[in-house]
Design a protein around this motif. Sequence first.
Motif, short mmCIF file in Angstrom:
data_model
loop_
_atom_site.label_atom_id
_atom_site.label_comp_id
_atom_site.label_asym_id
_atom_site.label_seq_id
_atom_site.Cartn_x
_atom_site.Cartn_y
_atom_site.Cartn_z
N SER A 226 6.10 7.16 -2.53
CA SER A 226 5.38 6.26 -1.64
C SER A 226 6.26 5.03 -1.43
O SER A 226 6.54 4.29 -2.38
N TYR A 227 6.71 4.83 -0.20
CA TYR A 227 7.70 3.78 0.08
C TYR A 227 6.99 2.45 0.34
O TYR A 227 6.15 2.34 1.24
N THR A 228 7.34 1.45 -0.44
CA THR A 228 6.72 0.13 -0.33
C THR A 228 7.70 -0.94 0.13
O THR A 228 7.29 -2.08 0.34
N LYS B 178 7.31 12.65 1.05
CA LYS B 178 7.09 13.95 0.40
C LYS B 178 7.06 13.80 -1.11
O LYS B 178 6.27 14.45 -1.80
N ASN B 179 7.90 12.91 -1.66
CA ASN B 179 7.98 12.74 -3.11
C ASN B 179 7.66 11.33 -3.59
O ASN B 179 7.32 11.15 -4.76
N ARG C 133 0.83 -1.22 0.00
CA ARG C 133 0.00 0.00 0.00
C ARG C 133 0.86 1.26 0.00
O ARG C 133 0.42 2.31 -0.44
N GLY C 134 2.08 1.14 0.52
CA GLY C 134 3.01 2.25 0.52
C GLY C 134 2.87 3.17 1.71
O GLY C 134 1.78 3.32 2.28
N ILE C 135 3.98 3.76 2.12
CA ILE C 135 4.00 4.79 3.15
C ILE C 135 4.31 6.10 2.46
O ILE C 135 5.37 6.26 1.84
N GLN C 136 3.42 7.05 2.55
CA GLN C 136 3.54 8.27 1.77
C GLN C 136 4.67 9.15 2.29
O GLN C 136 4.70 9.55 3.45
#
Length: 552
Positions: free
Chosen positions: A185-187, A182-183, A177-180
């Motif tokens: 979305s970290y998955t 600033k630039n 789902r990703g961690i939002q």
Amino acid sequence: MPKNYQSYSKDELIRELQQLKKQKKYGLVWEDKPEDVVEQCKTKLPVLKEVKGKEIITDKDKPTNILIEGDNYHALSVLNYTHEKKIDVIYIDPPYNTGAKDWKYNNDYVDSNDAYRHSKWLSMMFNRLRIVRKLLKDDGVFICAIDDNEFHHLGTLLEEIFNGYEIHCVTIVHNPRGIQGKNFSYTHEYAYFVFKKGLKVIGPRKIRAEDIDWRNLRDNGGESLRTDARNCFYPIVVKKDMVVSFGDVLRDGVHPEKQTVVDGNQLFVYPIDRQGIERKWRYARQSVESIKHLLRAKKTPNGYEIEIGKDFGTVRTVWQDSRYDSNENGTKLVHSLVSGTDFDFPKSLFNTYDCIAPILYEKKKAIVLDYFAGSGTTGHAVMLLNKEDDGDRQCILCTNNENGIAEEVCYPRIKSVIKGHKDYPNITGITNNLKYFKTDFVDAEQTDKNKKKLTNEAIEMLCIREGAFIPVKENKEYKIYKNGKHHIGIILDQLAIPEFKKAIKNIEGRFSVYVFSLGDDTFDEEFEDMKQKVKLSPIPEAILRVYRRIFK
């Protein structure tokens, strides 16, 4: 040639220092922030004390897993005596230093505004990595999970601590789902794998049945005809839709009437394609038996095709699978196994499992250490692997009790894994044993009185070192414990040596005997008549030597 600074004059030393300051350096430089738990060991020496009421024993023939509650620096110091060069795999999932107050340094939470945030994290990691390296076997593997917050710092620190080792990094998609940010979305996150250069220590990964890539065993393309390899033309025998055996190579000039020939309740399948062209199998008759378990018979309108599918493969450097979802197979799993917990961010069980399993498939008596145990995912993964292949691997878990994590999360989770949970019957209900210990301390000043106290307080340490916990005889002068036919004797009073010898005379098996000594006496003469039966070690000097090395 190394420089002999002892012969330098004062002016020469000053010039040398000035020159050294101008030189460029490669590696990490950070401001070391003294850590309370490390400083504490200058005046106190760590020991372990068992919490009797938390013991779980379901099969005395199985190894005993260890859970240590306390700061992991103290636990690792003890393990440097009990488990030097005994650990096959070290897997850790340390604080990621996100700045979200998810860990403490010297009793204060570290947040994103802390100017020494990274220095504190590096100091914490360095203090533990420095002493943990001695625990690994020569073919042991160190694994560390991390994310982008300290990924680069950790990599450089590992290069410094494990100089001359291979360091590999795997990327794992753990949050689809990703961690939002600033630039972006970290998955994903990472796992570093560290081991001595030139070793083959990472075995194959297992591939689930639904993910196996099947292909026809019949060859095609160039040089795939029967005439290209005579020994590759023979029948494969199928019965009840299963490959059961293999026929002999057909003589030249003998041709099957069709691709699948029926013979009673058996079928003989030949490498003949749809156009009726006689081709060859990919394996010669003399070698096909070895891959029988990789074959399947696939029914077709015209008979059967024989397919090969490998259920194993080389471990890749990018992992993407729904099994690694930290929410589904981490948070939800832990919340189900441990009633009432709100523990955040546990690893997916299968993330950890797939990190350690390729190393341990062929090591069924391995010892695995996790000194950032958290919710106990590593212990669960080791037990699950044991369940699948009837292994006897042992796990050592170390965690503090911040917010009750040891007593209220890790311990009850492991208990649920052993006792079973109705919602997860496939991954719990695993026969295992567990002993629960807490770190404690004795005065570091090496007086005769303190040496005697350290010996008395080190009994649990010695049992852990030998893996022997079953009491045979216990009194004030000496104690005897066993594990199968292996025994441990602890003599607290030298005057009790004759009585101890009488007690063990008729007991079969080898003895590791620890004898209290104010010095470093080995007591070989007293046991001359039993030298084939006993291995002698004086205590507490052997423990003190380890602590002097660590705490110097």
